[in-house]
Design a protein around this motif. Structure first.
Motif, mmCIF file in Angstrom:
data_model
loop_
_atom_site.group_PDB
_atom_site.id
_atom_site.type_symbol
_atom_site.label_atom_id
_atom_site.label_comp_id
_atom_site.label_asym_id
_atom_site.label_seq_id
_atom_site.Cartn_x
_atom_site.Cartn_y
_atom_site.Cartn_z
ATOM 1 N N ASP A 11 25.479 14.462 22.824
ATOM 2 C CA ASP A 11 24.609 15.096 23.341
ATOM 3 C C ASP A 11 24.431 15.508 24.921
ATOM 4 O O ASP A 11 23.909 16.354 25.351
ATOM 5 C CB ASP A 11 23.227 14.389 23.069
ATOM 6 C CG ASP A 11 22.813 14.493 21.713
ATOM 7 O OD1 ASP A 11 23.532 15.409 20.864
ATOM 8 O OD2 ASP A 11 22.021 13.608 21.151
ATOM 9 N N GLU A 12 25.054 14.443 25.652
ATOM 10 C CA GLU A 12 24.785 14.494 27.113
ATOM 11 C C GLU A 12 26.164 15.772 27.494
ATOM 12 O O GLU A 12 25.655 16.470 28.320
ATOM 13 C CB GLU A 12 25.681 13.236 27.657
ATOM 14 C CG GLU A 12 25.782 13.397 29.176
ATOM 15 C CD GLU A 12 26.456 11.910 29.696
ATOM 16 O OE1 GLU A 12 26.514 12.099 30.974
ATOM 17 O OE2 GLU A 12 26.820 11.207 28.919
ATOM 18 N N GLU A 13 27.104 15.668 26.752
ATOM 19 C CA GLU A 13 28.059 16.654 27.081
ATOM 20 C C GLU A 13 27.408 18.130 26.656
ATOM 21 O O GLU A 13 27.841 19.125 27.404
ATOM 22 C CB GLU A 13 29.342 16.530 26.045
ATOM 23 C CG GLU A 13 30.260 15.511 26.917
ATOM 24 C CD GLU A 13 31.159 14.689 25.916
ATOM 25 O OE1 GLU A 13 32.193 14.130 26.287
ATOM 26 O OE2 GLU A 13 31.170 15.159 24.721
ATOM 27 N N LYS A 14 26.984 18.404 25.436
ATOM 28 C CA LYS A 14 26.221 19.462 24.976
ATOM 29 C C LYS A 14 25.313 20.035 26.152
ATOM 30 O O LYS A 14 25.251 21.204 26.719
ATOM 31 C CB LYS A 14 25.549 19.431 23.652
ATOM 32 C CG LYS A 14 26.452 19.147 22.527
ATOM 33 C CD LYS A 14 25.639 19.101 21.447
ATOM 34 C CE LYS A 14 26.616 18.911 19.966
ATOM 35 N NZ LYS A 14 25.650 18.495 18.936
ATOM 36 N N THR A 15 24.289 19.056 26.694
ATOM 37 C CA THR A 15 23.532 19.813 27.586
ATOM 38 C C THR A 15 24.377 19.922 29.059
ATOM 39 O O THR A 15 24.085 20.882 29.517
ATOM 40 C CB THR A 15 22.603 18.459 28.161
ATOM 41 O OG1 THR A 15 21.769 17.877 26.908
ATOM 42 C CG2 THR A 15 21.457 18.757 29.246
ATOM 43 N N LEU A 16 25.569 19.082 29.332
ATOM 44 C CA LEU A 16 26.119 19.726 30.667
ATOM 45 C C LEU A 16 26.767 20.753 30.281
ATOM 46 O O LEU A 16 26.862 21.744 31.385
ATOM 47 C CB LEU A 16 27.156 18.709 30.751
ATOM 48 C CG LEU A 16 27.975 18.757 32.032
ATOM 49 C CD1 LEU A 16 26.869 18.588 33.523
ATOM 50 C CD2 LEU A 16 29.011 17.518 32.099
ATOM 51 N N LEU A 17 27.264 21.274 29.298
ATOM 52 C CA LEU A 17 27.941 22.526 29.222
ATOM 53 C C LEU A 17 26.746 23.700 29.037
ATOM 54 O O LEU A 17 27.069 24.783 29.579
ATOM 55 C CB LEU A 17 28.593 22.629 27.586
ATOM 56 C CG LEU A 17 29.965 21.674 27.563
ATOM 57 C CD1 LEU A 17 30.212 21.745 26.122
ATOM 58 C CD2 LEU A 17 31.111 22.556 28.345
ATOM 59 N N GLU A 18 25.805 23.359 28.637
ATOM 60 C CA GLU A 18 24.601 24.584 28.553
ATOM 61 C C GLU A 18 24.235 24.814 30.072
ATOM 62 O O GLU A 18 24.014 25.828 30.575
ATOM 63 C CB GLU A 18 23.288 23.968 27.819
ATOM 64 C CG GLU A 18 22.235 24.955 28.001
ATOM 65 C CD GLU A 18 22.551 26.202 26.966
ATOM 66 O OE1 GLU A 18 22.099 27.210 27.338
ATOM 67 O OE2 GLU A 18 23.458 26.209 26.099
#
Length: 283
Positions: free
Chosen positions: A212-219
């Protein structure tokens, strides 16, 4: 599955021998050779035949997000600095009949020369008017554009690879089947040694590898760069590849955003430049 397309049997033969592929007797229109990991179809020469071959096979087998298309075979060039037998990974394909261009995604490190392939409706010789004088390496073939167009109906650009082996200098020289096979045999191990791990990686991607942290960072990165939907897809592919190789990307991407994107990009051109910087850093 890795779907391989060649125009001629002599181009397919080194791969068939190297991988031990067997002829499929239930496919009559084309010669199809396969095992549990690779399917190789011989399309015949020309963009139209190539497109028909790709469409026919993919209509039967419905490739997915973990599959790869590989078009390989011989090519010509007027660049005398390229030795015969040199494999060229194509980052741009131009149709000489329409002068339309298409672009396979270049997301992976590779050991090949990189260049543009011009797809011609007829064999290109020194007297053929090509009307293309772009930079870098240029080679010519008769199938790549048709294969890309047909393949793009079923696959994304990052799933399609075009590797051409230099066979002549557009002098009208005629090679026999044995000579073609010998040229390509020298590169089979190099090509499949590179593309097999990519296929393994794509197969793993069917299950999400992002936290979830990586998805937020990519967004956050995508929004800051104002990139297109297609470029967001490329960003995700790059980060998946980086994570699978190195175990993660959070710290590096956070540093990039803090260093390069102190302020969000104001225009699409700014975003494209920033995206290219990111691609060079992570690929």
């Amino acid at each position: 599955m890795i779907y391989v397309f060649t125009a001629l049997y002599c181009e397919a033969y080194p791969i068939i021998q190297y991988l031990g592929l067997k002829r499929r007797q239930d496919i009559n229109r084309f010669q199809l050779f396969s095992d549990d990991r690779v399917s190789l179809l011989i399309t015949g020469t020309g963009s139209l035949n190539a497109a028909i071959g790709v469409t026919s096979l993919f209509s039967l087998f419905s490739p997915g997000s973990g599959d790869i298309l590989l078009n390989t075979g011989i090519c010509g060039t007027d660049n005398m600095n390229l030795k015969k037998g040199t494999p060229v990974l194509c980052n741009k394909i131009i149709d000489l009949a329409t002068f339309k261009s298409v672009y396979p995604d270049m997301l992976y490190r590779h050991p090949f020369a990189e260049g543009t392939v011009l797809t011609s409706p007829v064999p290109v010789t020194a007297g053929t008017e090509k009307r293309y004088n772009g930079p870098g390496i240029t080679v010519t073939d008769m199938e790549a554009y048709g294969i890309f167009c047909a393949g793009s109906i079923f696959l994304q650009p990052h799933q399609m690879f075009f590797i051409k082996t230099v066979s002549d200098y557009e002098s009208g020289e005629q090679l026999n089947g044995m000579q073609v096979s010998e040229l390509l045999s020298a590169n089979v191990d190099k090509i499949f040694g590179w593309i097999m791990p990519i296929h393994d990686e794509l197969s793993k991607r069917r299950v999400s590898v992002f936290s979830d942290e990586e998805k937020t960072l990519l967004e956050k990165a995508a929004e800051a760069m104002k990139i297109t939907v297609s470029m967001r897809h490329q960003l995700n592919q790059m980060m998946r590849y980086h994570k699978l190789l190195h175990g993660g990307f959070t710290a590096e991407l956070t540093n990039f955003l803090e260093d390069r994107l102190k302020k969000p990009c104001k225009t699409k051109n700014e975003g494209k430049k920033c995206f290219e910087e990111l691609r060079k850093r992570f690929v």
